[in-house]
Design a protein around this motif. Structure first.
Motif, PDB file in Angstrom:
ATOM      1  N   PRO A 199      -6.617   0.453   0.270  1.00 24.83           N
ATOM      2  CA  PRO A 199      -5.667   0.518  -0.266  1.00 24.83           C
ATOM      3  C   PRO A 199      -5.865   2.045  -0.969  1.00 24.83           C
ATOM      4  O   PRO A 199      -6.595   2.731  -0.473  1.00 24.83           O
ATOM      5  CB  PRO A 199      -6.266  -0.760  -0.917  1.00 24.83           C
ATOM      6  CG  PRO A 199      -7.270  -0.714  -0.228  1.00 24.83           C
ATOM      7  CD  PRO A 199      -6.489  -0.135   0.906  1.00 24.83           C
ATOM      8  N   ASP A 200      -4.400   2.899  -1.962  1.00 27.83           N
ATOM      9  CA  ASP A 200      -4.726   3.589  -3.307  1.00 27.83           C
ATOM     10  C   ASP A 200      -5.403   2.742  -4.498  1.00 27.83           C
ATOM     11  O   ASP A 200      -5.418   1.235  -4.157  1.00 27.83           O
ATOM     12  CB  ASP A 200      -3.134   3.461  -2.735  1.00 27.83           C
ATOM     13  CG  ASP A 200      -1.804   2.751  -3.535  1.00 27.83           C
ATOM     14  OD1 ASP A 200      -1.453   3.086  -4.229  1.00 27.83           O
ATOM     15  OD2 ASP A 200      -2.320   1.781  -2.831  1.00 27.83           O
ATOM     16  N   ILE A 243      -3.342   0.360  -6.965  1.00 29.27           N
ATOM     17  CA  ILE A 243      -2.915  -1.057  -6.056  1.00 29.27           C
ATOM     18  C   ILE A 243      -3.122  -2.460  -6.866  1.00 29.27           C
ATOM     19  O   ILE A 243      -2.376  -2.855  -7.308  1.00 29.27           O
ATOM     20  CB  ILE A 243      -3.650  -1.633  -4.629  1.00 29.27           C
ATOM     21  CG1 ILE A 243      -2.878  -2.205  -4.028  1.00 29.27           C
ATOM     22  CG2 ILE A 243      -5.463  -1.582  -4.820  1.00 29.27           C
ATOM     23  CD1 ILE A 243      -3.585  -3.092  -2.742  1.00 29.27           C
ATOM     24  N   VAL A 269       1.061  -1.609  -0.096  1.00 28.82           N
ATOM     25  CA  VAL A 269      -0.177  -0.174   0.128  1.00 28.82           C
ATOM     26  C   VAL A 269       1.111   1.091  -0.001  1.00 28.82           C
ATOM     27  O   VAL A 269       2.375   1.276   0.846  1.00 28.82           O
ATOM     28  CB  VAL A 269      -0.863   0.017   1.142  1.00 28.82           C
ATOM     29  CG1 VAL A 269      -1.819  -1.083   1.123  1.00 28.82           C
ATOM     30  CG2 VAL A 269      -0.358   0.172   2.292  1.00 28.82           C
TER      31      VAL A 269
END
Length: 214
Positions: free
Chosen positions: A181-182, A185, A170
Motif C-alpha cells: 500500500p502507498d 491509500i 494501490v
C-alpha cells in the motif's frame, strides 16, 4: 495505476484524490471525515465547531501561498492560526475536510452514532497515514497504513470498508514492493467509501460550508 474506483483525472501523481490535493496546503497535515446520513452542519457540530461561525463557501481559484489551504483562504484565516473545516454533501454522504489535522479518530464513533456509518482518514506532514471506520457508535476498524498488509487484512475488514479499499487499489512506486500500500491509500479508501472520486470543479457545484474550528 490500478485504482479501479477512480476515473482518469481524479488522482494526482502521488495517488492522492485530486480534490484533496488541490484543497490542501503544499505540505498537508490534514484529516478527512466522511459520514452517511448526517447533514454538513450537524457533522461540523459533532466535530466541535460553533454554528454561529458557519458560512456558505465559494472556494477561491487558487491558494494565496504554500501554507494556506483553499478553505483557509476562503475564510481569510492566517496560516497556522487554527483549523479551517470545509463541509459538503454528495448523495447520502457528508464530508468534512480539516486542513490542520486538529480533529482526529476520536470523533469517528460520535459521527457514526444512531445507526450511521463514518470513517476518518488522517495524513500527517511526516506521512503518517491511518483510517478509522465506525458504525452505530462503535469502532469496527483502525488501520495504520505502515502496518497494512492487503492480502492478509482485506478479508477481515467489514464488507463496506473492504469494498472501499478494493476500489482504492494501490499505486506502485519504486520504493514499494509490488502490491504494497502507498501512503495515499487511506484517503482514497475514505473517498471511495463516500463516493468522492471527483474533482474540485465537481465540488464547486455543490453547497459548501466553511468554519474555523475555534
Amino acid at each position: 495505476m490500478p485504482t479501479p474506483g477512480f476515473p482518469p483525472h481524479t488522482l494526482d501523481d502521488e495517488g492522492s484524490p485530486i480534490w484533496l490535493d488541490e484543497l490542501a496546503a503544499e505540505d498537508p497535515n490534514h484529516t478527512l471525515h466522511v459520514v452517511r446520513g448526517l447533514d454538513p452542519a450537524a457533522a461540523l457540530e459533532v466535530l466541535g465547531a460553533k454554528p454561529q461561525w458557519f458560512q456558505a463557501c465559494e472556494l477561491p481559484d487558487a491558494r494565496p501561498d504554500e501554507w494556506t489551504s483553499l478553505p483557509g483562504a476562503a475564510l481569510g484565516a492566517e496560516p497556522g492560526s487554527s483549523a479551517t473545516l470545509l463541509a459538503g454533501r454528495v448523495g447520502e454522504w457528508t464530508f468534512v475536510y480539516d486542513d490542520f489535522g486538529a480533529t482526529d479518530h476520536d470523533s469517528t464513533e460520535a459521527l457514526s452514532a444512531d445507526g450511521r456509518a463514518a470513517a476518518t482518514s488522517m495524513f500527517s506532514i511526516n506521512a503518517d497515514a491511518s483510517l478509522t471506520y465506525a458504525v452505530d457508535g462503535k469502532q469496527l476498524a483502525w488501520i495504520n497504513v505502515d502496518d497494512l498488509d492487503l492480502a492478509e487484512d482485506l478479508p477481515g475488514m467489514p464488507a463496506e470498508l473492504r469494498a472501499a479499499f478494493t476500489a482504492a487499489g494501490v499505486v506502485e512506486f519504486d520504493y514499494l514492493e509490488p502490491g504494497d500500500p502507498d501512503y495515499a491509500i487511506a484517503m482514497r479508501a475514505a473517498c471511495a467509501l463516500a463516493g468522492l472520486a471527483c474533482t474540485l470543479d465537481d465540488l464547486r457545484r455543490i453547497p459548501l460550508l466553511v468554519t474555523p474550528l475555534g
